[in-house]
Scaffold this active site. Structure first.
Site, PDB file in Angstrom:
ATOM      1  N   ASP A 296       0.799   1.186  10.250  1.00 18.66           N
ATOM      2  CA  ASP A 296      -0.418   0.380  10.297  1.00 18.66           C
ATOM      3  C   ASP A 296      -0.095  -0.961  10.948  1.00 18.66           C
ATOM      4  OD1 ASP A 296      -1.699   2.400   8.984  1.00 18.66           O
ATOM      5  OD2 ASP A 296      -2.221   1.246   7.196  1.00 18.66           O
TER       6      ASP A 296
ATOM      7  N   ASP B 206       0.797  -1.223   0.000  1.00 20.63           N
ATOM      8  CA  ASP B 206       0.000   0.000   0.000  1.00 20.63           C
ATOM      9  C   ASP B 206       0.831   1.276   0.000  1.00 20.63           C
ATOM     10  OD1 ASP B 206      -2.338  -1.478   0.044  1.00 20.63           O
ATOM     11  OD2 ASP B 206      -2.454  -1.495   2.233  1.00 20.63           O
TER      12      ASP B 206
ATOM     13  N   ARG C 195      -6.707   9.902  12.413  1.00 20.56           N
ATOM     14  CA  ARG C 195      -6.174   8.570  12.737  1.00 20.56           C
ATOM     15  C   ARG C 195      -4.873   8.654  13.549  1.00 20.56           C
ATOM     16  NH1 ARG C 195      -7.267   4.379   7.710  1.00 20.56           N
ATOM     17  NH2 ARG C 195      -9.488   4.823   7.493  1.00 20.56           N
TER      18      ARG C 195
END
Length: 273
Positions: free
Chosen positions: A100, A72, A152
């Site tokens: 992540d 990603d 986030r």
């Protein structure tokens, strides 16, 4: 030096990247993947401008390489791994998340890092339906969430998250978000809300109130500035909050000094760092 990786740097178990005493940037290409391993430390790197890579043969160990699909573009991707420490790094401007952690990862500490110029900073938990992430336990401590961040910090699912003594000086949408019944214990942080009157709330729940009123989200000893506010829920007590007792929160009034050395350290060889 600036290291431009053609493909992901895939970590093995019981490995440390220690960049103290140097000025190392991993940038403008692939970045770091921690997948199905344990006992990894990443310390002292500048990680930025990571790009999606893959659909190529990639080495995953000293003795093996194989086909990898597209990555990603995360700065650090933690996948099905445990006992991970990400400490004193500077991260910004990657294609996906800066850090992540998904797919049953747990026992993670993210500390003393400096985050800037990014939208979706940190995702902890794969999806609302991936129940294996209920084992996830993450401590987020002594980090500085700085200029140019949107949301986030982190965004949580299912597990237990101790957010302690961090300095939040910028967000455009919200600081801490979640779904799928996470437990979030916010202690001794400093939250400086943006000027935008519609972004004063620290918390964001990706669900309607009737579903989240029993989720354990609490704020204890946090410093709320410029109209910032934290919306608690759940009982605010019980065994879930005892898991992070090994790291006691210090007063939010000293967060500035606690996080003054966040990010990659400037060290000199032969002296303590």
């Amino acid at each position: 030096m600036v290291i431009k990786l053609k493909q992901e740097l895939i970590m093995n178990s019981f490995k440390t990247i220690d960049a103290r005493g140097t000025n190392v940037h991993i940038a403008n290409g692939a970045c770091i993947t921690i997948q199905y391993v344990t006992n990894v430390i990443i310390h002292g790197l500048n990680i930025h401008d990571c790009k999606p890579t893959g659909n190529a043969m990639v080495r995953s160990s000293p003795s093996h390489y194989g086909w990898r699909t597209m990555a990603d573009g995360d700065g650090i991707s933690i996948f099905g791994s445990s006992h991970i420490w990400v400490d004193h790094n500077s991260l910004s401007n990657c294609a996906d998340g800066l850090i992540d952690a998904i797919m049953g990862s747990t026992a993670i500490t993210i500390s003393n890092n400096f985050f800037t110029h990014h939208n979706e900073v940190m995702l902890l938990g794969h999806s609302d339906t991936y129940a294996r992430d209920k084992i996830m336990q993450v401590t987020i401590a002594y980090n500085h969430f700085g200029e140019g961040l949107v949301q986030r910090m982190p965004r949580c699912r299912h597990g237990y998250f101790h957010v302690v003594n961090n300095d939040y000086t910028h967000w455009e949408m919200y600081a801490i978000g979640g779904s799928a019944d996470p437990t979030i214990n916010s202690q001794g942080n400093r939250y400086l809300a943006p000027v935008n009157p519609n972004a004063k709330e620290v918390t964001h729940r990706v669900i309607t109130q009737g579903r989240w009123r029993h989720w354990n989200w609490r704020s204890e000893g946090d410093l709320m500035l410029n109209g910032a506010f934290f919306t608690p829920s759940g009982t605010g007590a019980g065994a879930n909050y005892a898991r992070a007792s090994s790291l006691s929160a210090k007063p939010s009034s000293i967060v500035s000094s606690l996080t003054s050395g966040s990010g990659a350290l400037v060290c000199r060889r032969g002296s303590q760092c």
